[in-house]
Design a protein around this motif. Structure first.
Motif, mmCIF file in Angstrom:
data_model
loop_
_atom_site.group_PDB
_atom_site.id
_atom_site.type_symbol
_atom_site.label_atom_id
_atom_site.label_comp_id
_atom_site.label_asym_id
_atom_site.label_seq_id
_atom_site.Cartn_x
_atom_site.Cartn_y
_atom_site.Cartn_z
ATOM 1 N N ARG B 69 -14.838 -8.556 5.917
ATOM 2 C CA ARG B 69 -13.591 -8.219 6.604
ATOM 3 C C ARG B 69 -13.074 -9.397 7.425
ATOM 4 O O ARG B 69 -11.888 -9.653 7.492
ATOM 5 N N GLU B 284 -9.970 -2.875 4.007
ATOM 6 C CA GLU B 284 -9.073 -1.891 3.403
ATOM 7 C C GLU B 284 -7.828 -2.596 2.869
ATOM 8 O O GLU B 284 -7.620 -3.771 3.100
ATOM 9 N N PHE B 285 -6.986 -1.819 2.217
ATOM 10 C CA PHE B 285 -5.787 -2.374 1.594
ATOM 11 C C PHE B 285 -4.928 -3.141 2.600
ATOM 12 O O PHE B 285 -4.668 -2.665 3.702
ATOM 13 N N ASP B 286 -4.494 -4.308 2.198
ATOM 14 C CA ASP B 286 -3.523 -5.080 2.953
ATOM 15 C C ASP B 286 -2.786 -5.970 1.952
ATOM 16 O O ASP B 286 -3.418 -6.691 1.179
ATOM 17 N N THR B 287 -1.469 -5.888 1.969
ATOM 18 C CA THR B 287 -0.676 -6.579 0.957
ATOM 19 C C THR B 287 -1.040 -8.051 0.815
ATOM 20 O O THR B 287 -1.392 -8.521 -0.264
ATOM 21 N N GLU B 288 -0.946 -8.756 1.954
ATOM 22 C CA GLU B 288 -1.198 -10.200 1.929
ATOM 23 C C GLU B 288 -2.614 -10.512 1.464
ATOM 24 O O GLU B 288 -2.853 -11.392 0.629
ATOM 25 N N ARG B 289 -3.552 -9.771 2.027
ATOM 26 C CA ARG B 289 -4.964 -10.011 1.716
ATOM 27 C C ARG B 289 -5.232 -9.807 0.226
ATOM 28 O O ARG B 289 -5.906 -10.619 -0.411
ATOM 29 N N ARG B 311 2.260 0.474 -3.172
ATOM 30 C CA ARG B 311 2.449 -0.209 -1.889
ATOM 31 C C ARG B 311 2.791 -1.681 -2.104
ATOM 32 O O ARG B 311 3.615 -2.247 -1.380
ATOM 33 N N ARG B 314 6.363 -1.895 -2.967
ATOM 34 C CA ARG B 314 7.230 -1.716 -1.807
ATOM 35 C C ARG B 314 7.357 -2.991 -0.992
ATOM 36 O O ARG B 314 8.338 -3.192 -0.288
ATOM 37 N N ALA B 315 6.327 -3.820 -1.037
ATOM 38 C CA ALA B 315 6.361 -5.070 -0.273
ATOM 39 C C ALA B 315 7.436 -6.012 -0.805
ATOM 40 O O ALA B 315 7.819 -6.968 -0.139
ATOM 41 N N ASP B 497 4.132 12.974 -3.210
ATOM 42 C CA ASP B 497 4.359 11.922 -2.229
ATOM 43 C C ASP B 497 4.542 10.618 -2.981
ATOM 44 O O ASP B 497 3.785 10.324 -3.907
ATOM 45 N N THR B 499 3.966 7.563 -2.307
ATOM 46 C CA THR B 499 2.921 6.539 -2.242
ATOM 47 C C THR B 499 1.575 7.058 -2.757
ATOM 48 O O THR B 499 0.926 6.426 -3.579
ATOM 49 N N ALA B 500 1.167 8.224 -2.256
ATOM 50 C CA ALA B 500 -0.188 8.716 -2.548
ATOM 51 C C ALA B 500 -0.254 9.603 -3.780
ATOM 52 O O ALA B 500 -1.319 10.069 -4.140
#
Lengths: 81, 587
Positions: B69, B284-289, B311, B314-315, B497, B499-500
């Motif tokens: 992390r 956990e999920f992170d766009t940039e990462r 997701r 969406r970015a 939903d 996203t999910a």
């Protein structure tokens, strides 16, 4: 709104999404996912409620700015300035 | 089907692991040749995944590249993995844990989790991964049903989610925490590994010995422990090769958590059996990462989930700007159907479409897929894998099944007999038998097969909810809700939903003396989150004066859902109690 007010507002919205948390016990440096156990869908919900409350559109790429209440307050203050 | 078919070039077809000719000539017997078997006879997943590579040319190849992390990195080669898992098998032996015992895993994506899983298989134990974000109740319930013998977790998770009720699981003798210091009654991983005598080789397991027990939710009753045997590794090997293009040395990233079946079958076993280098990200999920990992780690094959893909979409295109992915050659998705927009988005951003796949905990491995050589019809789950016969059927009143015509919706069914088919639900023979009829395994998913043999997901035949790739049983959520003193009755459904896929929504009727309010809504939701964890607990609770019920008192979830979505209500002839809205709490 001052930075402190933004931090309180952020914690208020946070505990609305995750009512298992008590506002008083959330620390400014607590990591939302690692320390407070929020999941990624909680974060999506939190962003939506911040948008509603403050009118700030937070793009996906900025979600990491909301990692802790303290970081989030800085970020929101910047965005609202 | 408004989206155009994505045609593969001849070059793409030739590069694919599964050609049409290989598809035609496929047999499971031949597929078994991808494996070595134990030198003394028998079959053990850990030997196929680790030891045979460590004994050969792949010894120094990175098997697991762990990204911490906070930026830490750790590489474990196949040789390292063989040593570490032998050592962990030694820890188990030292504490008198015998083959056949049941080991549970409850930890985030840390290297020790992978070592423990493989070491336990080596020692002939069964392995049950649990999702670390579960609340205490789903964890306790699953350990009670499975009569857990050993738990590998972290000190923090143990204190927060296990310590309070540990005494209620008398079978649980050994708890190992992945830390230097262990809470009372627990062993420290660090100390145990340092002291252990490595056990060389694998337990002499039979192909039909149980290796994995995965829990999955039911619409009623307790979660089911799905039994998988060592023989399943044949399907893990083949499907990894043919559906995910896993070849020796390929750099592969499966984003699923090992707490769910995808994270075990394709985030642990299949890549290692195929000799891949797998990337494990703790965060956990992170766009940039995520985009950084794809580009920076030079990922060649990526297996992810629709929620994450949506997701990333969406970015926006600017998130990808400045990065390129020249190494990427196959991208695939699983968890819930990937909408056609997502499939096509892959092509725009990565230069290739996402290849959707379909399977379940019970099937153990990918059953239907868009493989690399196939033209893609965006939104379709693809065609059955070689060796798999799939059909769409309609249950008749006499218990027989009628095959549906092309284009006609029905239940997605599979002909039993593939190697990773579940061998039972733990201790629930009747429930297991109910999953089969007329020579078919019934999946509970509704689908259509088009005239060309492509399958399309339609919905669930039951009330199970698919949220962010997790299958959630409404009964488990309802049970937690009615434990709240204010709640008399509860009904839980999934609402669409963007996203999910679906999110969990609950309807509750209150006990006398309680009235709806925003505070009470939060209190009940908070209670559910504490018991169940965020992934399972409802995101919203709606108050009702009463819930719609049949004459026999069964709550009609389906009707609540139809009304919420403004859909036709279907047969309501058995409806006895109407649902009546309560005054909603202030938003």
């Amino acid at each position: 709104m001052t930075r402190d007010e933004l931090q309180s507002l952020f914690i208020e919205e946070l505990t609305r999404i995750a009512p298992d948390l008590e506002a008083g016990s959330v620390g400014a440096e607590d990591h939302l996912q690692d320390d407070l156990d929020l999941d990624s869908m909680d974060i999506v919900g939190l962003v939506a409620s911040l948008h509603k409350r403050l009118g700030v559109e937070i793009p996906e790429a900025d979600y990491r700015e909301l990692e802790t209440p303290s970081k989030a307050a800085d970020y929101l203050a910047r965005r609202l300035a | 089907m408004d989206f155009e078919t994505i045609r593969k070039t001849d070059e793409e077809r030739q590069a694919a692991q599964l050609s049409e000719a290989a598809r035609e000539s496929f047999t499971w017997e031949q597929a078994g040749e991808m494996l070595d078997g134990l030198p003394e006879g028998g079959l053990n997943i850990a030997h196929e995944a680790v030891d045979r590579h460590a004994a050969g040319a792949a010894r120094d190849r990175v098997a697991l590249r762990w990204l911490g992390r906070d930026g830490a990195r750790r590489d474990l080669t196949y040789g390292d993995l063989a040593q570490e898992t032998a050592r962990f098998a030694g820890v188990l032996r030292r504490h008198g844990v015998a083959p056949g015992a049941r080991l549970y895993l409850l930890a985030g994506r840390v290297p020790e989790l992978y070592v423990a899983a493989l070491g336990a298989l080596k020692a002939g134990l069964t392995v049950t991964p649990l999702f670390a974000a579960f609340g205490p109740e789903p964890i306790r319930m699953r350990m009670e049903i499975g009569e857990a013998d050993v738990l590998v977790t972290t000190a923090a998770l143990y204190r927060r989610k296990v310590a309070d009720w540990r005494a209620e699981i008398p079978s649980l003798k050994t708890v190992i925490v992945v830390d230097d210091d262990a809470p009372e009654g627990c062993l420290s991983w660090t100390a145990e590994m340092a002291a252990a005598e490595p056990v060389e080789g694998c337990a002499l397991t039979d192909p039909e010995d149980v290796a994995l027990i995965h829990f999955t939710s039911g619409t009623t009753g307790r979660p089911k422990g799905v039994l998988h045997v060592h023989q399943a590794v044949v399907a893990h090997a083949v499907t990894g090769r043919y559906a995910l293009e896993l070849v020796p040395g390929v750099t592969y990233w499966c984003t699923a958590d090992p707490g769910w079946v995808t994270g075990t079958s394709y985030g642990l076993i299949s890549p290692l059996v195929n000799g891949a280098t797998m990337i494990v990200d703790e965060a956990e999920f992170d766009t940039e990462r995520w985009l950084d990992i794809l580009a920076g780690e030079k990922i060649e094959v990526w297996y992810t989930a629709p929620t994450a893909i949506r997701r990333l979409m969406r970015a926006g295109p600017e998130a990808v700007e400045g990065r390129s992915f020249p190494q990427l050659r196959h991208i695939a998705s699983v968890g819930e159907p990937l909408n056609p927009e997502g499939v096509v988005w892959g092509q725009k951003v990565f230069g290739m479409p996402f290849h959707d796949t379909w399977w379940q905990t019970e099937t153990g491995a990918i059953m239907i897929a868009n493989t690399a050589a196939m033209d893609i019809r965006p939104g379709s789950m693809g065609r059955p894998m070689p060796g798999i016969e799939a059909g769409v059927v309609d249950r008749q009143d006499d218990g027989s099944l009628r095959p549906c015509a092309a284009g006609e919706p029905g239940e997605l069914a599979l002909r039993p007999g593939w190697p990773s088919m579940m061998r039972g639900y733990l201790g629930e023979e009747a429930r297991y038998r109910k999953a089969f009829a007329d020579g078919w395994y019934l999946s509970g998913d509704l689908a259509i097969r088009d005239a060309d043999g492509y399958f399309w997901f339609v919905g669930r035949a039951d009330d199970l909810i698919k949220s962010a790739g997790h299958l959630i049983g409404p009964f488990e959520v309802e049970s937690a809700l009615i434990e709240h003193p204010a709640v008399a009755e509860a009904a839980v459904i999934g609402l669409p939903d963007e996203t999910a896929g679906e999110i969990v929504q609950a309807y509750v009727a209150l006990n006398p003396g309680h009235s709806p309010s925003a505070e009470l809504e939060r209190d009940i939701r908070g209670h559910a989150r504490k018991r169940l964890g965020p992934a399972v607990a409802p995101r919203e609770i709606v108050f009702r004066d009463s819930l719609p019920k049949t004459r026999s008192g069964k709550i009609m979830r389906r009707l609540l859902k139809a009304r919420e979505l403004g859909l036709p209500e279907g047969d309501t002839s058995t409806l006895e109690t109407e649902d009546t809205p309560a005054r909603s709490p202030a938003p």
